[in-house]
Write a protein that holds these residues in place. Structure first.
Motif, PDB file in Angstrom:
ATOM      1  N   SER A  88       0.789  -1.228   0.000  1.00  0.00           N
ATOM      2  CA  SER A  88       0.000   0.000   0.000  1.00  0.00           C
ATOM      3  C   SER A  88       0.824   1.284   0.000  1.00  0.00           C
ATOM      4  O   SER A  88       0.332   2.327  -0.377  1.00  0.00           O
ATOM      5  CB  SER A  88      -0.900   0.019   1.233  1.00  0.00           C
ATOM      6  N   GLY A  89       2.041   1.226   0.450  1.00  0.00           N
ATOM      7  CA  GLY A  89       2.839   2.439   0.573  1.00  0.00           C
ATOM      8  C   GLY A  89       3.061   2.843   2.013  1.00  0.00           C
ATOM      9  O   GLY A  89       3.691   3.851   2.289  1.00  0.00           O
ATOM     10  N   SER A  90       2.541   2.077   2.966  1.00  0.00           N
ATOM     11  CA  SER A  90       2.696   2.396   4.375  1.00  0.00           C
ATOM     12  C   SER A  90       2.884   1.103   5.174  1.00  0.00           C
ATOM     13  O   SER A  90       2.156   0.130   4.976  1.00  0.00           O
ATOM     14  CB  SER A  90       1.452   3.120   4.894  1.00  0.00           C
ATOM     15  N   ALA A 120      -6.501  -5.686  11.774  1.00  0.00           N
ATOM     16  CA  ALA A 120      -6.427  -7.150  11.681  1.00  0.00           C
ATOM     17  C   ALA A 120      -5.009  -7.642  11.978  1.00  0.00           C
ATOM     18  O   ALA A 120      -4.832  -8.670  12.630  1.00  0.00           O
ATOM     19  CB  ALA A 120      -6.881  -7.616  10.306  1.00  0.00           C
ATOM     20  N   ASP A 121      -3.988  -6.905  11.515  1.00  0.00           N
ATOM     21  CA  ASP A 121      -2.588  -7.266  11.816  1.00  0.00           C
ATOM     22  C   ASP A 121      -2.344  -7.269  13.320  1.00  0.00           C
ATOM     23  O   ASP A 121      -1.726  -8.189  13.870  1.00  0.00           O
ATOM     24  CB  ASP A 121      -1.605  -6.277  11.181  1.00  0.00           C
ATOM     25  N   LEU A 122      -2.833  -6.239  13.999  1.00  0.00           N
ATOM     26  CA  LEU A 122      -2.629  -6.117  15.451  1.00  0.00           C
ATOM     27  C   LEU A 122      -3.362  -7.218  16.206  1.00  0.00           C
ATOM     28  O   LEU A 122      -2.799  -7.837  17.124  1.00  0.00           O
ATOM     29  CB  LEU A 122      -3.097  -4.744  15.936  1.00  0.00           C
ATOM     30  N   MET A 123      -4.605  -7.500  15.821  1.00  0.00           N
ATOM     31  CA  MET A 123      -5.393  -8.515  16.510  1.00  0.00           C
ATOM     32  C   MET A 123      -4.810  -9.913  16.299  1.00  0.00           C
ATOM     33  O   MET A 123      -4.722 -10.707  17.237  1.00  0.00           O
ATOM     34  CB  MET A 123      -6.852  -8.479  16.047  1.00  0.00           C
ATOM     35  N   MET A 124      -4.413 -10.217  15.061  1.00  0.00           N
ATOM     36  CA  MET A 124      -3.818 -11.517  14.774  1.00  0.00           C
ATOM     37  C   MET A 124      -2.533 -11.704  15.588  1.00  0.00           C
ATOM     38  O   MET A 124      -2.298 -12.761  16.160  1.00  0.00           O
ATOM     39  CB  MET A 124      -3.509 -11.646  13.286  1.00  0.00           C
ATOM     40  N   THR A 125      -1.732 -10.656  15.661  1.00  0.00           N
ATOM     41  CA  THR A 125      -0.459 -10.741  16.373  1.00  0.00           C
ATOM     42  C   THR A 125      -0.664 -10.979  17.861  1.00  0.00           C
ATOM     43  O   THR A 125       0.140 -11.659  18.486  1.00  0.00           O
ATOM     44  CB  THR A 125       0.374  -9.466  16.130  1.00  0.00           C
ATOM     45  N   GLN A 126      -1.729 -10.461  18.432  1.00  0.00           N
ATOM     46  CA  GLN A 126      -2.016 -10.717  19.843  1.00  0.00           C
ATOM     47  C   GLN A 126      -2.353 -12.184  20.084  1.00  0.00           C
ATOM     48  O   GLN A 126      -2.042 -12.718  21.141  1.00  0.00           O
ATOM     49  CB  GLN A 126      -3.195  -9.866  20.320  1.00  0.00           C
ATOM     50  N   GLN A 127      -2.992 -12.842  19.131  1.00  0.00           N
ATOM     51  CA  GLN A 127      -3.427 -14.228  19.309  1.00  0.00           C
ATOM     52  C   GLN A 127      -2.323 -15.250  19.114  1.00  0.00           C
ATOM     53  O   GLN A 127      -2.257 -16.238  19.837  1.00  0.00           O
ATOM     54  CB  GLN A 127      -4.563 -14.551  18.348  1.00  0.00           C
ATOM     55  N   ILE A 128      -1.486 -15.059  18.129  1.00  0.00           N
ATOM     56  CA  ILE A 128      -0.522 -16.087  17.738  1.00  0.00           C
ATOM     57  C   ILE A 128       0.433 -16.494  18.862  1.00  0.00           C
ATOM     58  O   ILE A 128       0.653 -17.691  19.050  1.00  0.00           O
ATOM     59  CB  ILE A 128       0.220 -15.685  16.454  1.00  0.00           C
ATOM     60  N   PRO A 129       1.002 -15.581  19.655  1.00  0.00           N
ATOM     61  CA  PRO A 129       1.915 -16.038  20.723  1.00  0.00           C
ATOM     62  C   PRO A 129       1.264 -16.977  21.737  1.00  0.00           C
ATOM     63  O   PRO A 129       1.945 -17.821  22.317  1.00  0.00           O
ATOM     64  CB  PRO A 129       2.352 -14.737  21.398  1.00  0.00           C
ATOM     65  N   ASN A 130      -0.040 -16.851  21.938  1.00  0.00           N
ATOM     66  CA  ASN A 130      -0.744 -17.763  22.838  1.00  0.00           C
ATOM     67  C   ASN A 130      -0.928 -19.142  22.223  1.00  0.00           C
ATOM     68  O   ASN A 130      -1.050 -20.135  22.937  1.00  0.00           O
ATOM     69  CB  ASN A 130      -2.108 -17.191  23.221  1.00  0.00           C
ATOM     70  N   LEU A 131      -0.957 -19.209  20.913  1.00  0.00           N
ATOM     71  CA  LEU A 131      -1.162 -20.469  20.206  1.00  0.00           C
ATOM     72  C   LEU A 131       0.146 -21.163  19.849  1.00  0.00           C
ATOM     73  O   LEU A 131       0.172 -22.377  19.689  1.00  0.00           O
ATOM     74  CB  LEU A 131      -1.965 -20.216  18.920  1.00  0.00           C
ATOM     75  N   LEU A 132       1.217 -20.385  19.703  1.00  0.00           N
ATOM     76  CA  LEU A 132       2.511 -20.933  19.299  1.00  0.00           C
ATOM     77  C   LEU A 132       3.619 -20.229  20.081  1.00  0.00           C
ATOM     78  O   LEU A 132       3.983 -19.096  19.777  1.00  0.00           O
ATOM     79  CB  LEU A 132       2.718 -20.742  17.791  1.00  0.00           C
ATOM     80  N   PRO A 133       4.140 -20.856  21.125  1.00  0.00           N
ATOM     81  CA  PRO A 133       5.194 -20.243  21.944  1.00  0.00           C
ATOM     82  C   PRO A 133       6.456 -19.969  21.125  1.00  0.00           C
ATOM     83  O   PRO A 133       6.722 -20.634  20.133  1.00  0.00           O
ATOM     84  CB  PRO A 133       5.476 -21.300  23.018  1.00  0.00           C
ATOM     85  N   GLY A 134       7.229 -18.971  21.565  1.00  0.00           N
ATOM     86  CA  GLY A 134       8.496 -18.631  20.919  1.00  0.00           C
ATOM     87  C   GLY A 134       8.448 -17.364  20.083  1.00  0.00           C
ATOM     88  O   GLY A 134       9.417 -17.007  19.422  1.00  0.00           O
ATOM     89  N   PHE A 135       7.322 -16.637  20.113  1.00  0.00           N
ATOM     90  CA  PHE A 135       7.134 -15.425  19.317  1.00  0.00           C
ATOM     91  C   PHE A 135       8.176 -14.363  19.661  1.00  0.00           C
ATOM     92  O   PHE A 135       8.427 -14.074  20.821  1.00  0.00           O
ATOM     93  CB  PHE A 135       5.729 -14.868  19.579  1.00  0.00           C
ATOM     94  N   LYS A 136       8.799 -13.767  18.630  1.00  0.00           N
ATOM     95  CA  LYS A 136       9.832 -12.749  18.833  1.00  0.00           C
ATOM     96  C   LYS A 136       9.464 -11.387  18.245  1.00  0.00           C
ATOM     97  O   LYS A 136      10.153 -10.417  18.479  1.00  0.00           O
ATOM     98  CB  LYS A 136      11.148 -13.224  18.247  1.00  0.00           C
ATOM     99  N   GLY A 137       8.388 -11.318  17.483  1.00  0.00           N
ATOM    100  CA  GLY A 137       7.955 -10.053  16.902  1.00  0.00           C
ATOM    101  C   GLY A 137       7.335 -10.258  15.537  1.00  0.00           C
ATOM    102  O   GLY A 137       7.547 -11.284  14.886  1.00  0.00           O
ATOM    103  N   HIS A 138       6.544  -9.290  15.117  1.00  0.00           N
ATOM    104  CA  HIS A 138       5.877  -9.312  13.808  1.00  0.00           C
ATOM    105  C   HIS A 138       6.323  -8.066  13.056  1.00  0.00           C
ATOM    106  O   HIS A 138       6.026  -6.950  13.467  1.00  0.00           O
ATOM    107  CB  HIS A 138       4.363  -9.338  14.010  1.00  0.00           C
ATOM    108  N   VAL A 139       7.027  -8.250  11.972  1.00  0.00           N
ATOM    109  CA  VAL A 139       7.562  -7.149  11.169  1.00  0.00           C
ATOM    110  C   VAL A 139       6.623  -6.903   9.996  1.00  0.00           C
ATOM    111  O   VAL A 139       6.239  -7.839   9.293  1.00  0.00           O
ATOM    112  CB  VAL A 139       8.979  -7.481  10.652  1.00  0.00           C
ATOM    113  N   VAL A 140       6.240  -5.636   9.794  1.00  0.00           N
ATOM    114  CA  VAL A 140       5.423  -5.233   8.650  1.00  0.00           C
ATOM    115  C   VAL A 140       6.310  -4.367   7.766  1.00  0.00           C
ATOM    116  O   VAL A 140       6.790  -3.315   8.204  1.00  0.00           O
ATOM    117  CB  VAL A 140       4.160  -4.456   9.087  1.00  0.00           C
ATOM    118  N   LEU A 141       6.544  -4.810   6.537  1.00  0.00           N
ATOM    119  CA  LEU A 141       7.447  -4.128   5.613  1.00  0.00           C
ATOM    120  C   LEU A 141       6.700  -3.280   4.598  1.00  0.00           C
ATOM    121  O   LEU A 141       5.611  -3.643   4.165  1.00  0.00           O
ATOM    122  CB  LEU A 141       8.233  -5.149   4.783  1.00  0.00           C
TER     123      LEU A 141
END
Length: 191
Positions: free
Chosen positions: A148-150, A156-177
């Motif tokens: 998109s340019g930003s 949806a990115d923020l909500m998904m990221t909150q859920q995944i660490p609870n479902l899969l341990p070892g989360f280190k961060g979510h990078v949006v490029l």
């Protein structure tokens, strides 16, 4: 790719030169130096084996994976900071990736039921967990690009990221490029 044309190779080399030689912002030339050498020596670049000491390093290294046409969600598996594997999904759409999540966060098709979405999400997390074990990984990063340019994450990115660490341990961060910039989402959905 074996079917890469000379014109495509020339475009790739020009893009890498622009990224790693001309753009000295944020240390990209230092982190990208191994990628550039690999590209010249092997006519390609490989992120497996690269060292990342946090989401910022991944954001700089992974600029080569940014695609201005469509979004791709990737998972980078790491062991003690070294990338040991990665996988990805794309819907080949400019603003969407089909990644089933519990509660319907993601871009599931309208024709599947909530139960099917839940089952798909559980299966996806099981597969990622098995991949982590197989690779001997002790953590993982999520990364996706915004054509998109930003690089500002969507709701949806923020909500998904909150859920995944609870479902899969070892989360280190979510990078949006995005071109020339990136954002990092933590396990609480903050960026």
């Amino acid at each position: 790719r074996p079917d890469t044309t000379p014109e495509q190779k020339a475009q790739g080399i020009a893009a890498l030169k622009a990224l790693f030689l001309a753009d000295r912002r944020a240390g990209a030339s230092l982190l990208g130096s191994n990628l550039w050498r690999n590209f010249i020596e092997r006519a390609g670049a490989e992120l497996i084996g690269q060292q990342v000491n946090g989401p910022r390093d991944l954001g700089l290294l992974a600029q080569i994976l940014r695609d201005p046409r469509f979004e791709t969600l990737r998972v980078f598996f790491v062991k003690d900071g070294e990338i040991v594997g990665h996988t990805g999904w794309t819907s080949r759409l400019p603003a969407s990736v089909n990644f089933a999540m519990p509660g319907g966060l993601g871009s599931e098709r309208k024709s599947i039921t909530v139960y099917e979405a839940e089952d798909a999400a559980i299966e996806r997390m099981h597969d990622l967990n098995e991949t982590m074990k197989r690779l001997g990984a002790n953590g993982y990063y999520l990364m996706h690009n915004h054509p998109s340019g930003s690089a500002v994450p969507s709701f949806a990115d923020l909500m998904m990221t909150q859920q995944i660490p609870n479902l899969l341990p070892g989360f280190k961060g979510h990078v949006v490029l995005d071109h020339g910039e990136f954002a990092v989402i933590d396990d609480q959905g903050n960026y």
